[in-house]
Design a protein around this motif. Structure first.
Motif, PDB file in Angstrom:
ATOM      1  N   GLY A  64       0.820  -1.200   0.000  1.00 26.48           N
ATOM      2  CA  GLY A  64       0.000   0.000   0.000  1.00 26.48           C
ATOM      3  C   GLY A  64       0.854   1.249   0.000  1.00 26.48           C
ATOM      4  O   GLY A  64       2.073   1.208   0.165  1.00 26.48           O
ATOM      5  N   GLN A  65       0.204   2.377  -0.224  1.00 29.66           N
ATOM      6  CA  GLN A  65       0.864   3.683  -0.187  1.00 29.66           C
ATOM      7  C   GLN A  65       0.335   4.449   1.016  1.00 29.66           C
ATOM      8  O   GLN A  65      -0.872   4.484   1.243  1.00 29.66           O
ATOM      9  N   PHE A  66       1.261   5.065   1.781  1.00 28.47           N
ATOM     10  CA  PHE A  66       0.883   5.688   3.036  1.00 28.47           C
ATOM     11  C   PHE A  66       1.581   7.037   3.189  1.00 28.47           C
ATOM     12  O   PHE A  66       2.560   7.328   2.508  1.00 28.47           O
ATOM     13  N   VAL A  67       1.071   7.821   4.114  1.00 31.47           N
ATOM     14  CA  VAL A  67       1.718   9.077   4.495  1.00 31.47           C
ATOM     15  C   VAL A  67       2.232   8.931   5.920  1.00 31.47           C
ATOM     16  O   VAL A  67       1.446   8.665   6.845  1.00 31.47           O
ATOM     17  N   LEU A  68       3.543   9.076   6.097  1.00 35.79           N
ATOM     18  CA  LEU A  68       4.120   9.093   7.434  1.00 35.79           C
ATOM     19  C   LEU A  68       4.025  10.517   7.967  1.00 35.79           C
ATOM     20  O   LEU A  68       4.489  11.462   7.329  1.00 35.79           O
ATOM     21  N   GLY A  69       3.438  10.663   9.133  1.00 36.27           N
ATOM     22  CA  GLY A  69       3.198  11.992   9.657  1.00 36.27           C
ATOM     23  C   GLY A  69       1.774  12.401   9.366  1.00 36.27           C
ATOM     24  O   GLY A  69       0.829  11.674   9.674  1.00 36.27           O
ATOM     25  N   SER A  70       1.599  13.565   8.718  1.00 37.42           N
ATOM     26  CA  SER A  70       0.262  14.084   8.447  1.00 37.42           C
ATOM     27  C   SER A  70       0.173  14.595   7.019  1.00 37.42           C
ATOM     28  O   SER A  70       1.144  15.106   6.458  1.00 37.42           O
ATOM     29  N   SER A  71      -1.010  14.447   6.439  1.00 36.26           N
ATOM     30  CA  SER A  71      -1.272  14.994   5.109  1.00 36.26           C
ATOM     31  C   SER A  71      -2.086  16.283   5.193  1.00 36.26           C
ATOM     32  O   SER A  71      -2.603  16.760   4.192  1.00 36.26           O
ATOM     33  N   LEU A 100       5.284  12.440   4.792  1.00 34.17           N
ATOM     34  CA  LEU A 100       6.163  11.833   3.780  1.00 34.17           C
ATOM     35  C   LEU A 100       5.399  10.705   3.102  1.00 34.17           C
ATOM     36  O   LEU A 100       4.911   9.780   3.762  1.00 34.17           O
ATOM     37  N   LEU A 101       5.311  10.762   1.777  1.00 32.81           N
ATOM     38  CA  LEU A 101       4.596   9.744   1.012  1.00 32.81           C
ATOM     39  C   LEU A 101       5.516   8.553   0.764  1.00 32.81           C
ATOM     40  O   LEU A 101       6.608   8.701   0.205  1.00 32.81           O
ATOM     41  N   VAL A 102       5.087   7.363   1.208  1.00 27.37           N
ATOM     42  CA  VAL A 102       5.915   6.166   1.099  1.00 27.37           C
ATOM     43  C   VAL A 102       5.105   5.015   0.519  1.00 27.37           C
ATOM     44  O   VAL A 102       3.872   5.013   0.563  1.00 27.37           O
ATOM     45  N   ASN A 103       5.823   4.025   0.004  1.00 27.69           N
ATOM     46  CA  ASN A 103       5.219   2.789  -0.491  1.00 27.69           C
ATOM     47  C   ASN A 103       5.785   1.611   0.289  1.00 27.69           C
ATOM     48  O   ASN A 103       7.004   1.547   0.527  1.00 27.69           O
ATOM     49  N   SER A 104       4.941   0.682   0.677  1.00 31.06           N
ATOM     50  CA  SER A 104       5.380  -0.527   1.382  1.00 31.06           C
ATOM     51  C   SER A 104       5.175  -1.745   0.494  1.00 31.06           C
ATOM     52  O   SER A 104       4.154  -1.862  -0.193  1.00 31.06           O
ATOM     53  N   THR A 123       9.842  -0.479   3.031  1.00 32.57           N
ATOM     54  CA  THR A 123       9.177   0.805   2.880  1.00 32.57           C
ATOM     55  C   THR A 123      10.177   1.804   2.306  1.00 32.57           C
ATOM     56  O   THR A 123      11.241   2.022   2.887  1.00 32.57           O
ATOM     57  N   PHE A 124       9.825   2.387   1.144  1.00 26.90           N
ATOM     58  CA  PHE A 124      10.666   3.364   0.465  1.00 26.90           C
ATOM     59  C   PHE A 124       9.823   4.593   0.130  1.00 26.90           C
ATOM     60  O   PHE A 124       8.602   4.489  -0.023  1.00 26.90           O
ATOM     61  N   THR A 125      10.475   5.740   0.007  1.00 25.69           N
ATOM     62  CA  THR A 125       9.741   6.945  -0.355  1.00 25.69           C
ATOM     63  C   THR A 125       9.222   6.827  -1.783  1.00 25.69           C
ATOM     64  O   THR A 125       9.853   6.220  -2.649  1.00 25.69           O
ATOM     65  N   GLU A 126       8.057   7.419  -2.022  1.00 22.87           N
ATOM     66  CA  GLU A 126       7.482   7.430  -3.362  1.00 22.87           C
ATOM     67  C   GLU A 126       8.366   8.227  -4.314  1.00 22.87           C
ATOM     68  O   GLU A 126       8.582   7.834  -5.449  1.00 22.87           O
ATOM     69  N   PHE A 127       8.874   9.346  -3.847  1.00 26.37           N
ATOM     70  CA  PHE A 127       9.726  10.192  -4.673  1.00 26.37           C
ATOM     71  C   PHE A 127      11.187  10.014  -4.253  1.00 26.37           C
ATOM     72  O   PHE A 127      11.542  10.256  -3.103  1.00 26.37           O
TER      73      PHE A 127
END
Length: 214
Positions: A114-121, A128-132, A147-151
């Motif tokens: 899935g794709q998640f935001v670490l912290g707050s959107s 921080l937008l990440v993919n797991s 888990t790596f950053t999307e960008f």
């Protein structure tokens, strides 16, 4: 108005695309921590990563089975060798390490969790937008969660399930693209005459899990 609609559709399309496996930048500097589920191992280390020259430098401090340790190591994959460096008495231990170099990143065989935001959107700079990703390491069959950053495809964390330690968590932080001191990836002068010795199984297993190599 038409231009605004076009730009809006373009941005929505970019953000809605399905994440793909990625490879991290070839030159990275940062730090990581490692901890095991059974509480036998905890470690912290700065690291220097060079995928172009297939080199890695780590300088760990930590505890293993309630005993403190420190470890300064230079891994040279093209030479199939690890240098354990002791700066206090200017000596080195050189050990064989035969493994295929695998760049940091997400394997093509990984499945997107899935794709998640670490912290707050809620606001700019708050998250921080990440993919797991999940999968198994080839040959050794160890399950992982990456888990790596999307960008940028910067490593955030890796989790492996092992028989000896249970789940092992590695968290990356203070990552910077590039290497400020390339000399740290060459053996010191006092290491040049080091003779090859056998390495321990524990060291081989730890490095294998940390790098996700065969």
């Amino acid at each position: 108005m038409k231009l605004l609609i076009v730009l809006t559709c373009f941005l929505v399309g970019c953000l809605a695309h399905k994440p793909l496996p990625c490879t991290s930048p070839p030159l990275l500097t940062g730090s990581f921590s490692v901890s095991s589920q059974n509480e036998k191992l905890w470690a912290y280390s700065p690291y220097i990563y060079d995928a172009l020259g297939q080199r890695l430098r780590i300088k760990e401090i930590g505890t293993y089975n309630n005993k403190s340790f420190s470890y300064d190591a230079l891994l040279l994959f093209r030479e199939n060798a690890i240098y354990q460096i002791f700066k206090n008495n200017r000596t080195c231990k050189k050990s064989p390490f035969k493994a295929d170099f695998q760049p940091l990143g997400v394997p093509n065989s990984a499945s997107l969790l899935g794709q998640f935001v670490l912290g707050s959107s809620s606001g700019p700079g708050e998250g921080l937008l990440v993919n797991s990703w999940t999968g198994k390491l080839p040959d050794i069959g160890v399950e992982y969660l990456y888990t790596f950053t999307e960008f940028g495809c910067i490593p955030v964390s890796t989790v492996y399930h092992t028989v000896d330690y249970g789940w092992m968590l590695t968290s990356f932080f203070n990552n910077v693209i590039g290497i400020t001191d390339p000399s740290q990836l060459n053996p010191p002068d006092f290491c040049l005459n080091a003779k090859m010795e056998e390495s321990t199984a524990e060291l081989k297993n730890f490095i294998t899990l940390f790098l996700g190599i065969k």
